[in-house]
Enzyme design. Structure first.
Site, short mmCIF file in Angstrom:
data_model
loop_
_atom_site.label_atom_id
_atom_site.label_comp_id
_atom_site.label_asym_id
_atom_site.label_seq_id
_atom_site.Cartn_x
_atom_site.Cartn_y
_atom_site.Cartn_z
CG ASP A 102 -2.69 7.87 18.50
OD1 ASP A 102 -3.11 8.98 18.88
OD2 ASP A 102 -1.96 7.15 19.19
NE ARG A 118 -0.61 5.84 15.41
CZ ARG A 118 -0.16 6.96 14.86
NH1 ARG A 118 0.84 7.60 15.42
NH2 ARG A 118 -0.70 7.45 13.76
NE ARG A 170 6.58 6.19 19.12
CZ ARG A 170 5.40 6.77 19.03
NH1 ARG A 170 4.77 6.80 17.88
NH2 ARG A 170 4.83 7.32 20.08
CG HIS A 198 7.00 10.68 15.31
ND1 HIS A 198 5.65 10.69 15.58
CD2 HIS A 198 7.30 9.39 15.02
CE1 HIS A 198 5.16 9.47 15.46
NE2 HIS A 198 6.15 8.65 15.12
CB CYS A 244 1.04 14.88 13.84
SG CYS A 244 2.52 15.09 14.81
#
Ligand code: ARG
Length: 278
Positions: free
Chosen positions: A74, A99, A145, A174, A268
């Site tokens: 990612d 991540r 998140r 997000h 992103c």
């Protein structure tokens, strides 16, 4: 309504950090878009990503690249790697174990690039994915998140007021999947992604905002990048594209469906570097 921008709108050259999807894959699922069984076509993802990078350059923007790391599929989503305002770097601390190593990897890039005002954060936050910088405020999300405590941590570092918004729909995990900046003072967003209270906050801050349909939000149409005149946006977000054109924006549709399989779009993949290192 949003003020029409017209061709005279000032476009300032931006500096973006991107990460080539050399090791891109969907091997785990940390959002509802990801299906490890279906997998991805990595070569296609790389072609789509290169198209995005080349488009930024053709629009006059500068693109720097961070070296991708094997085992971090990612990492292509550079927006999550940090938040940079006035040359100050607020590092990321990822919510998922998968991540987590990206946080230090991005911090390392900033140190090597000469940034000195860098904060290695105490609180979980996924960088520009959950922070959107406007002229006078920074909008910040929590819910999936980024922790609300990170909003205060960022505010102290950046010296700009941070407004906390609550995300409620897991498809829009997000902030940058639900809202983007059209200018330093105007935004486009999908109200359904936010709690009732946050919708009220957004309405009072941006009474003239451009509202997106659920259909356009559901193809990550709000994961768009605007430089004040040009809007780089998912090719499928047709209604939103028309509304933007009607306001005088130059719309640049991009095909990024291979990256969308991981839950990401144009924004992103793009970390804006605001202000040079001092
Ligand atoms: N698979 C990634 C994740 O769930 C996608 C990140 C998308 N980035 C963004 N800024 N919205 O973390």
């Amino acid at each position: 309504m949003v003020r029409p921008v017209g061709s005279a709108a000032a476009v300032t050259a931006r500096h973006y950090l991107m990460c080539r999807p050399t090791y891109f894959a969907v091997e785990y699922a940390i959002n509802p878009w990801m299906d490890p069984v279906a997998g991805v076509d990595r070569a296609r993802a790389i072609r789509q990503w290169e198209g995005l990078r080349d488009l930024y350059r053709s629009l006059g923007h500068r693109v720097s690249e961070i070296a991708p790391i094997e085992g971090l599929p990612d990492m292509v989503f550079a927006a999550n790697g940090a938040l940079v305002v006035d040359g100050r770097v607020y590092g990321a601390r990822f919510a998922s174990a998968e991540r987590t190593p990206e946080g230090p990897a991005y911090l390392d890039w900033f140190r090597k690039a000469g940034y000195t005002d860098i904060l290695d954060p105490k609180h979980v936050n996924e960088g520009e994915g959950d922070f959107i910088t406007l002229d006078d405020v920074v909008l910040a999300a929590t819910g999936f998140r980024t922790e609300a405590a990170a909003h205060q941590e960022a505010e102290r570092l950046l010296g700009r007021p941070v407004v906390t918004l609550q995300l409620v729909d897991p498809r829009f995990y997000h902030l940058d999947t639900a809202l983007f900046a059209l200018s330093g003072e105007q935004v486009a967003y999908y109200p359904g992604a936010f709690s009732q209270g946050s919708r009220r906050v957004l309405r009072s801050l941006f009474p003239d905002a451009l509202l997106a349909t659920e259909e356009d939000a559901a193809v990550l149409g709000l994961n768009a990048v605007c430089d004040g005149r040009n809007v780089v946006i998912a090719a499928e977000a047709a209604v939103l594209a028309d509304r933007l054109r009607a306001l005088g924006f130059e719309v640049h549709p991009v095909e990024l469906d291979e990256l969308r399989k991981a839950g990401g779009g144009a924004k992103c993949c793009t970390l804006e570097l605001r202000g040079a290192p001092d």
